[in-house]
Scaffold this active site. Structure first.
Site, short mmCIF file in Angstrom:
data_model
loop_
_atom_site.label_atom_id
_atom_site.label_comp_id
_atom_site.label_asym_id
_atom_site.label_seq_id
_atom_site.Cartn_x
_atom_site.Cartn_y
_atom_site.Cartn_z
N HIS A 50 -55.72 -61.62 35.37
CA HIS A 50 -56.42 -62.07 36.75
C HIS A 50 -56.68 -63.54 37.01
O HIS A 50 -56.45 -64.05 38.15
CB HIS A 50 -57.80 -61.25 36.63
N HIS A 74 -62.23 -70.10 35.74
CA HIS A 74 -63.46 -69.67 36.50
C HIS A 74 -64.09 -68.58 35.85
O HIS A 74 -65.34 -68.48 36.10
CB HIS A 74 -63.12 -69.22 37.79
N GLU A 78 -68.43 -67.15 31.96
CA GLU A 78 -69.24 -65.81 32.13
C GLU A 78 -68.56 -64.74 31.27
O GLU A 78 -69.51 -63.98 30.73
CB GLU A 78 -68.89 -65.33 33.40
N ASP A 79 -67.38 -64.72 30.80
CA ASP A 79 -66.76 -63.54 30.33
C ASP A 79 -66.07 -63.88 28.57
O ASP A 79 -65.73 -62.93 28.20
CB ASP A 79 -65.78 -63.05 31.04
N ASP A 140 -59.86 -65.79 43.78
CA ASP A 140 -60.77 -64.76 42.88
C ASP A 140 -60.78 -63.37 43.56
O ASP A 140 -60.41 -62.21 43.17
CB ASP A 140 -61.75 -65.18 42.47
N ASP A 261 -48.77 -58.05 71.08
CA ASP A 261 -48.35 -58.82 70.03
C ASP A 261 -48.54 -58.10 68.53
O ASP A 261 -48.64 -58.83 67.61
CB ASP A 261 -49.22 -60.20 69.84
#
Ligand code: MN
Length: 489
Positions: A50, A74, A78-79, A140, A261
């Site tokens: 990811h 990123h 947090e993880d 993300d 279009d």
């Protein structure tokens, strides 16, 4: 599933990236891979995939290496076991700052309350603090949308709605048409599956109908351009985004023949004069449809869009639409502000300039004064001295800078203010005069037996609302006390 290698990222990076950039990116790659080791996502793939795919998307936007590195990192604080301080020690304050803003932005959640949508959009932009963080958050979220099928249904719907209501409109305002289109299409699929399938079928039908004429035209046009020594970079077919076609169909009473279009051929050329030369060649080769020649180079659309458009009959009577543009017009159309950002060097030296000023300046270059109209809409200045804090449920409370838990309590409900005894800020007990910061999660502990706010609070509250309500409550009690005394006498 195989772990992506650093070379898989390297192939996306063009010659603009220096040896130093590559060293930074490889370091971030190794760091994130180790930090996320053993973690998997709901799709069953390694979690690292990811953050890797997020970085690939940033590399495709050709953003500076520190933005791509922040993309790799990123989700680390947090993880994983590593903290933001670890990231800062390893990669410096600039990259750690972007990662911190990403984490904060992750807390902005759409909870289905329509009246807050505009506020949420403003908050999203204001909290990002730095436009680079918006790019990371977009990349993300785009990867999350690509893998949304693996999430439970209630999460799918909430995330799809959030993307439709918050992410796509912001991408639109930043001129990132390609991101907007992809965000909308991903969300459309989950929010209105039947309409999505219906529109998708119509699109495929059009491609079957017009595809052969387009395929015939490409080699013919290429040969003609070469014979007249007109340079071109690329000729490719492009299909309208599904959701954008759906909206047009609704506007034209579902009559697909009124939408011209849907499919078009794009001719990308090196210079503006090549654009007009290519148009001349097309018109000598095919018969143009009257009224369908549009010169958006001489007269750009209000959003700054520039290209030449023409629709022609080919030699077998089939209709083909062409869009002719330079590489720069093409990149600006698809990637908007990101396309501008990438040409800037060493964004760190501009630290003193707030990103909004920088952003406004760049946008002004793109589209004259029109951007200011958008800005006006966003009223970002108003938000410069505001902070955004969260209730434990994730609702957003917007307060002036240096507000305290008492201001927060009165903003939620008068009763919560009047009966407040204690606060928890980010799950830690904190005094009621603590200065709150954007992103804090605040919980107020109340005492239902408490009758009165504390007069001392008037010394530190920042909002007018809290001050007035405290005074009201104190006044009311004084009145009832006097009334009681009088009644007794
Ligand atoms: Mn993520």
């Amino acid at each position: 599933m195989q772990m992506p290698s650093f070379d898989d990222l390297k192939v996306v990076l063009d010659a603009r990236y220096s040896e130093f950039d590559l060293i930074l990116l490889q370091t971030a790659y190794e760091y994130a891979k180790l930090a996320h080791e053993g973690q998997t996502r709901s799709t069953g793939e390694p979690y690292f995939n990811h953050v890797f795919q997020t970085a690939v998307k940033l590399a495709k936007l050709r953003l500076p290496s520190e933005v791509i590195a922040a993309g790799l990192l990123h989700d680390v604080p947090e993880d994983t076991e590593r903290t933001l301080e670890d990231v800062e020690r390893e990669f410096g304050a600039d990259i750690a700052g972007m990662v911190a803003s990403c984490t904060k932005l992750g807390k902005v959640k759409y909870r289905g309350e329509e009246r807050y949508i505009e506020n949420l959009r403003k908050m999203f932009v204001a909290m990002a603090e730095d436009v680079r963080v918006i790019f990371i958050k977009f990349a993300d979220r785009m990867h999350n949308m690509e893998t949304l099928y693996a999430r439970p249904e209630h999460k799918r719907l909430r995330i799809a709605k959030e993307v439709m209501e918050i992410y796509a409109p912001i991408a639109n305002r930043l001129g990132m048409a390609e991101y907007r289109g992809q965000f909308e299409d991903h969300a459309f699929k989950y929010l209105f599956p039947r309409d999505y399938t219906w529109t998708q079928h119509l699109l495929e039908e059009r491609v079957r109908k017009f595809g052969p004429a387009m395929n015939r035209a490409i080699p013919t046009v290429e040969k003609e351009l070469k014979d007249h020594s007109v340079n071109y970079v690329d000729i490719h077919g492009r299909m309208k985004h599904c959701y954008s076609l759906y909206k047009k169909l609704k506007k034209y009473g579902n009559d697909i023949d009124k939408v011209y279009d849907i499919v078009a051929l794009r001719i990308i050329v090196p210079s503006v004069s090549d654009c007009y030369a290519a148009l001349g060649i097309l018109h000598s080769l095919y018969t143009p449809l009257p009224g369908r020649i549009k010169d958006y180079i001489a007269q750009p659309k209000p959003n700054g869009y520039s290209s030449l458009h023409t629709t022609v009959f080919d030699d077998q009577g089939a209709i083909v639409e062409f869009q002719i543009r330079t590489q720069q017009m093409h990149e600006e159309d698809e990637y908007g502000i990101a396309a501008h950002w990438r040409y800037k060097e060493g964004s760190a030296k501009n630290k003193h300039v707030t990103w909004m000023e920088e952003f406004a300046k760049i946008q002004k270059e793109i589209s004259g004064d029109t951007f200011m109209d958008h800005l006006d809409n966003m009223k970002l200045d108003m938000f410069r001295d505001r902070i955004f804090v969260f209730t434990p449920r994730g609702d957003v409370i917007d307060l002036p800078e240096e507000s305290t838990p008492v201001d927060f309590a009165y903003a939620v409900h008068t009763d919560i203010g009047n009966k407040a005894t204690m606060a928890q800020v980010n799950r830690v007990v904190a005094p009621l005069d603590t200065t709150l910061k954007s992103g804090d999660v605040v919980e107020i502990v109340t005492d239902k037996n408490r009758k009165l706010p504390n007069e001392d609070w008037l010394r530190f509250v920042k909002t007018h609302q809290a001050r007035e309500k405290i005074k009201d409550a104190l006044r009311a009690t004084k009145r009832s006390f006097i009334a009681k005394m009088l009644g007794r006498s």
